[in-house]
Design a protein around this motif. Structure first.
Motif, mmCIF file in Angstrom:
data_model
loop_
_atom_site.group_PDB
_atom_site.id
_atom_site.type_symbol
_atom_site.label_atom_id
_atom_site.label_comp_id
_atom_site.label_asym_id
_atom_site.label_seq_id
_atom_site.Cartn_x
_atom_site.Cartn_y
_atom_site.Cartn_z
ATOM 1 N N PHE A 1 34.553 22.995 39.435
ATOM 2 C CA PHE A 1 35.706 23.238 40.301
ATOM 3 C C PHE A 1 36.156 24.696 40.218
ATOM 4 N N ARG A 2 36.224 25.231 38.993
ATOM 5 C CA ARG A 2 36.650 26.620 38.864
ATOM 6 C C ARG A 2 35.653 27.567 39.519
ATOM 7 N N VAL B 1 38.875 23.365 29.360
ATOM 8 C CA VAL B 1 40.193 23.294 30.013
ATOM 9 C C VAL B 1 40.909 24.628 29.879
ATOM 10 N N TRP B 2 40.916 25.190 28.676
ATOM 11 C CA TRP B 2 41.569 26.487 28.489
ATOM 12 C C TRP B 2 40.950 27.546 29.396
ATOM 13 N N ALA B 3 39.613 27.516 29.543
ATOM 14 C CA ALA B 3 38.931 28.544 30.332
ATOM 15 C C ALA B 3 39.251 28.444 31.815
ATOM 16 N N VAL B 4 39.462 27.223 32.321
ATOM 17 C CA VAL B 4 39.582 27.079 33.772
ATOM 18 C C VAL B 4 41.017 26.974 34.270
ATOM 19 N N VAL B 5 41.965 26.536 33.420
ATOM 20 C CA VAL B 5 43.351 26.467 33.896
ATOM 21 C C VAL B 5 44.025 27.827 33.681
ATOM 22 N N ALA C 1 53.154 27.719 43.980
ATOM 23 C CA ALA C 1 52.842 26.384 44.494
ATOM 24 C C ALA C 1 51.338 26.216 44.690
ATOM 25 N N GLU C 2 50.739 27.139 45.418
ATOM 26 C CA GLU C 2 49.307 27.004 45.732
ATOM 27 C C GLU C 2 48.447 27.078 44.481
ATOM 28 N N ASN C 3 48.785 27.984 43.569
ATOM 29 C CA ASN C 3 47.972 28.142 42.368
ATOM 30 C C ASN C 3 48.191 27.031 41.358
ATOM 31 N N THR C 4 49.303 26.328 41.441
ATOM 32 C CA THR C 4 49.463 25.144 40.607
ATOM 33 C C THR C 4 48.376 24.128 40.949
ATOM 34 N N SER C 5 48.085 24.010 42.232
ATOM 35 C CA SER C 5 47.015 23.118 42.663
ATOM 36 C C SER C 5 45.649 23.679 42.301
ATOM 37 N N ASP C 6 45.415 24.951 42.608
ATOM 38 C CA ASP C 6 44.094 25.545 42.406
ATOM 39 C C ASP C 6 43.772 25.809 40.940
ATOM 40 N N GLY D 1 26.091 25.622 41.491
ATOM 41 C CA GLY D 1 25.129 24.687 40.910
ATOM 42 C C GLY D 1 24.743 25.051 39.494
ATOM 43 N N SER D 2 24.511 26.334 39.239
ATOM 44 C CA SER D 2 24.140 26.751 37.884
ATOM 45 C C SER D 2 25.292 26.535 36.907
ATOM 46 N N THR D 3 26.521 26.684 37.376
ATOM 47 C CA THR D 3 27.674 26.462 36.507
ATOM 48 C C THR D 3 27.803 24.990 36.137
ATOM 49 N N VAL D 4 27.638 24.110 37.116
ATOM 50 C CA VAL D 4 27.681 22.674 36.840
ATOM 51 C C VAL D 4 26.556 22.286 35.888
#
Length: 342
Positions: free
Chosen positions: A197-198, A115-119, A172-177, A87-90
């Motif tokens: 999300f991150r 985007v750079w920080a989370v992907v 595969a899994e981390n491409t999604s996450d 919640g605090s992050t959002v």
């Protein structure tokens, strides 16, 4: 009739003007997201993750400090931990977006930075290929040293083929996450969606596993991660099916085997990757001394080879590019529908 068409509240003219303005704003926001997301992915492609001072690592330390205060063998305390951290992050993301909303350039820059920080697509590919290089050279010890950077399996219980399979499954899994899910929520909710999300995904990695310590405390984080990851996992599976070179095999494996996987989100992703690459995934694996016997995905495929690691990374990159196009396209369609109804 007094006021009609003059923009007074509640009149027909007011509704039309407001709708047109809203639609124009939505179109501008779509372009801003597209520019920012593309720039963020470009920075990730060129630079990857920093070795020190990564924002996700900073969040992890903060979440760990909150955990120290709240840790109890109780679902309620775990839910509070999840609410505070996510919640605090959002809220921080929403505040940052609100602060710069008057400047398009600043909004693009904030989106790009978020985007750079989370992907983590570039670092994911680099780690996978580093392990693949060690396996190709026959250096199993180096491969075992690097494997924990990519996934949580016990490397000492794995031989070369098992490590290759673990790497392909992790890609595969981390491409999604690490990519698709974040971009999806960024398209839906902007910077707060990206960061939220991150945060949820990181909390699941920290406390969401079924160890005695976190079985109850991590329940909320694990369930919220399942919920947040659901649309991104299906989008990843669709795009892997389209981009993998064997659409029929990917679709067949997804349909037949995804539901067998214990994770509702990893199942579709790993099954579609397995079918797209023509390999067999799943089977016995070890996590921290705990043995799991997972169902085989795409049983008609061949065993994973070292060369399949590079193929999986290239598929992951194609999925990333298609995700950006799909997210921007989805927002453009939504904007067009809004203009049409304005």
């Amino acid at each position: 009739m007094p006021g009609r068409g003059l923009g007074f509240p509640g009149t027909i003219g007011s509704t039309g003007a407001s709708g047109a303005t809203s639609a124009t704003s939505a179109t501008s926001a779509t372009r801003t997201f597209a520019y920012g997301a593309a720039a963020g992915l470009a920075v990730d492609l060129l630079a990857g993750d920093p070795r020190r001072g990564h924002p996700v690592a900073a969040f992890g330390r903060a979440a760990g400090a909150v955990e120290e205060r709240l840790l109890r063998d109780h679902r309620g305390w775990g839910a509070l931990h999840t609410a505070v951290c996510a919640g605090s992050t959002v809220a921080l993301g929403a505040l940052a977006a609100r602060t710069v909303r008057g400047s398009r350039a600043a909004t693009v820059a904030l989106t790009a930075a978020s985007v750079w920080a989370v992907v983590g697509g570039t670092s994911l590919g680099r780690e996978a290929r580093a392990i693949g290089g060690a396996l190709a050279a026959g250096d199993l010890e180096v491969a075992r040293e690097r494997l924990p950077h990519l996934c949580g399996r016990d490397p000492h219980s794995l031989d070369g083929p098992a490590m290759a399979r673990a790497v392909v499954e992790s890609v595969a899994e981390n491409t999604s996450d690490a990519v698709v899910g974040a971009l999806f929520w960024g398209a839906v909710a902007g910077v707060p969606g990206l960061l939220g999300f991150r945060a949820v995904n990181t909390l699941d990695a920290m406390v969401g596993h079924r160890s005695p310590k976190y079985r109850r405390f991590g329940w909320a984080s694990a369930r919220l991660d399942d919920l947040a990851g659901w649309p991104g996992a299906r989008l990843t599976a669709v795009l892997a099916t389209v981009a993998g070179g064997n659409p029929r095999g990917a679709a067949r494996a997804w349909r037949a085997d995804a539901a067998k996987h214990p994770s509702p989100n990893a199942g579709p992703v790993e099954a579609s990757f397995a079918g797209a690459l023509g390999v067999r995934l799943g089977g016995t694996l070890a996590y921290g001394g705990r043995i799991e016997h997972r169902p085989v995905l795409n049983g008609a495929g061949r065993p994973v080879e070292v060369a399949d690691i590079d193929r999986a990374v290239r598929l992951s990159r194609r999925v990333t590019g298609l995700t950006l196009a799909a997210c921007v396209g989805g927002r453009m369609i939504a904007s067009a529908l809004k203009r049409r109804n304005a």
